[in-house]
Design an enzyme around this catalytic site. Structure first.
Site, PDB file in Angstrom:
ATOM      1  N   GLU A 265     -11.472  19.109 -20.202  1.00 22.35           N
ATOM      2  CA  GLU A 265     -12.797  18.592 -19.845  1.00 22.35           C
ATOM      3  C   GLU A 265     -12.596  17.772 -18.593  1.00 22.35           C
ATOM      4  OE1 GLU A 265     -14.970  15.725 -19.046  1.00 22.35           O
ATOM      5  OE2 GLU A 265     -14.896  14.987 -21.108  1.00 22.35           O
ATOM      6  N   CYS A 302     -18.113  10.509 -18.230  1.00 18.46           N
ATOM      7  CA  CYS A 302     -18.157  11.875 -17.708  1.00 18.46           C
ATOM      8  C   CYS A 302     -19.561  12.458 -17.796  1.00 18.46           C
ATOM      9  CB  CYS A 302     -17.166  12.762 -18.446  1.00 18.46           C
ATOM     10  SG  CYS A 302     -17.316  12.701 -20.241  1.00 18.46           S
TER      11      CYS A 302
END
Length: 527
Positions: A265, A302
């Protein structure tokens, strides 16, 4: 808790390499050492070799036995959180309240996976029974189940020192799948990492898990990470961090003699589309909520909303003014490390240097703290400047005024893969923009209506992933119980005697789980 600064290789504490480092988050008061030993090639091999031996035993444990391990880790964290959290606060500069919530999330997700294992249906048992009389050829008995891949290398995130760290989602889902874990500690919080690593190993020992089911390696060097990923016994990688870091591990794994999956990720700019009627009716409220989301924890998420697209109107000007007001009065916050701080301001300079980008808010750079910044440009300028598509990890936002529906669609088409995309609109707005919504499904792992992207619920249905470059595999999630499938593969058994089958596939269904038998779901046994 005594901090050694050494590597935890199963039950062995090891420091075979004379290279040491200090945590990137700085020194921590009132601990025994702030010096940490880089893991050597020999120590990496020892950790992975132990992990492989442990896996061969652990993979055959029942779901209930594995659940007991996850619950034991959760209990250890719960008992020790008052000791851990003040240390983590020192290392990361994150607030006490934020860390308390993150610790509880970490405990909860371990228990969520434990409950998944105890229920048992996650193995996706599929049975197609034999038809020996079928013509022109008999049909064999074929049964399928998910099994664990093997030892997994896990790399934690700097911005989530608990929930995406040593006992975080990647570790929990790998252990739940039946894999062993070799964890590479993040150099931004090595003290916290050692503390939690010790608790996991203690939990494993107390309930007689095989030694090596979990190991923790320290390190700041690029080579340490590559050596772990390229070890021949590692079968998968979990990573949360930067695009550069995740792509490097992905490339290294792909070049192995036996390529392995890397579930990385790697971040996102998390576009937000604000539609006309919503902007006119509720623009100020939307601006307040998005600005608060953008500056939360110094923008170090994020899922931070870094790109905001709106139509041209008087309401847009009011929206931007409200957003700007919130940004102007926001207090700069400390960032996780000096490296992240420097990177933030370097990325801001790139934006400032792009022709046609107007700076709406630019605050003076201060040591180790992130001052919020705000930029504005046109859709045409955005679409023609690749640098504006890059993530700025921090409290910065780029606002685009799209002059037409065609420009709105052009932006949606050109943005790369994202973790999240948000749309703010009334029912009428959303009805009109079905084409946009349909297009956005292809661009992100999570689509949000009238909300903010920060805050990722840990549930069965959650998807925290998305098309490249948000992640290296858009089919997976790193949050929620479906994360378990990153570390498993399907195996089918043809014409196996019942007594040799896994319990989940035996005729009697002693586990009482849901299975797909000849195309229909049931928990009934096979007569």
């Amino acid at each position: 808790m005594n901090i050694t600064g050494k590597n935890l290789i199963g039950n062995t504490v090891s420091a075979k390499y004379n290279k040491t480092f200090t945590g990137l988050g700085g020194t921590v008061k009132n601990i025994s050492t702030n010096k940490f030993y880089e893991a050597s090639t020999e120590e990496i091999d020892e950790a992975v070799t132990k992990a492989h031996a442990a896996f061969l035993v652990y993979r055959n444990f029942s779901g209930t036995r594995k659940a007991e391990f996850l619950e034991a880790i959760a209990a250890k964290l719960s008992e020790s959180k008052d000791e851990i959290l003040p240390i983590t606060e020192q290392e990361t500069k994150l607030s006490s309240g934020r860390l308390q919530g993150e610790m509880q999330r970490t405990i909860n997700q371990l228990r969520l996976f434990a409950n998944l294992l105890k229920e048992g249906s996650w193995v996706n048992a599929i049975i197609d029974t034999a038809q020996p009389e079928r013509q022109p050829l008999p049909k064999p008995d074929i049964r399928q189940i998910q099994i664990a891949l093997g030892p997994v290398a896990v790399f934690g995130a700097s911005n989530f020192p608990l929930a995406f760290s040593v006992a975080g989602g990647d570790t929990a889902s790998a252990l739940a799948a039946g894999c062993s874990v070799v964890y590479k500690a993040h150099p931004g919080h090595p003290v916290t990492s050692e503390m939690i690593g010790k608790l996991i190993i203690e939990a494993a020992s107390e309930i007689s898990m095989p030694e090596g089911i979990f190991s923790l390696l320290q390190g700041v060097n690029y080579e340490t990470s590559i050596n772990l990923v390229t070890h021949s016994l590692i079968k998968a990688v979990g990573f949360t961090g930067s695009f550069a870091g995740g792509k490097a591990l992905f490339d290294a794994a792909a070049k192995r003699e036996e390529p392995i999956p890397v579930y990385a990720e790697m971040g996102s700019i998390n576009p937000v589309f604000i539609l006309p009627e919503m902007l006119e009716k509720n623009g100020a409220d939307v601006a307040n909520k998005l600005a608060a989301s953008n500056t939360l924890s110094a923008g170090q998420f994020c899922t931070n909303p870094g790109l905001i697209i709106s139509p041209p109107s008087k309401s847009t000007n009011q929206f931007l003014s409200t957003f700007e007001f919130v940004i102007e009065k926001s207090t700069p916050e400390q960032m996780l490390t000096s490296k992240i701080h420097n990177s933030y301001y370097n990325e801001l300079e790139k934006f400032s240097d792009v022709s046609g980008v107007e700076t709406l808010v630019k605050k003076t750079k201060e040591e180790n703290v992130a001052a919020p910044n705000m930029f504005k440009t046109t859709a045409e300028n955005f679409l023609n400047n690749k640098v504006l598509f890059e993530e700025v990890f921090g409290p910065s936002s780029l606002h685009i005024v799209a002059g037409s529906e065609e420009e709105l669609i052009a932006i949606a088409k050109k943005i790369p893969g994202q973790l999240t995309i948000t749309v703010w609109g009334t029912n009428n707005d959303l009805e009109i923009q079905k084409k946009l919504l349909n297009l956005l499904e292809l661009k992100a792992g999570r689509l949000i209506i009238n909300g903010v992207p920060t805050g990722v619920e840990v549930t069965h249905a959650m998807v925290h992933g998305g098309p490249y470059p948000a992640t290296t595999d858009s089919r997976t999630t790193s949050v929620g119980t479906n994360a378990i499938y990153r570390f498993t593969r399907a195996v089918c058994y043809q014409n196996y005697p019942d007594n040799l089958l896994p319990d989940a596939l035996k005729n009697g269904n002693s586990l009482k789980i849901m299975r797909k038998i000849n195309g229909a779901f049931t928990n009934e046994s096979i007569s």
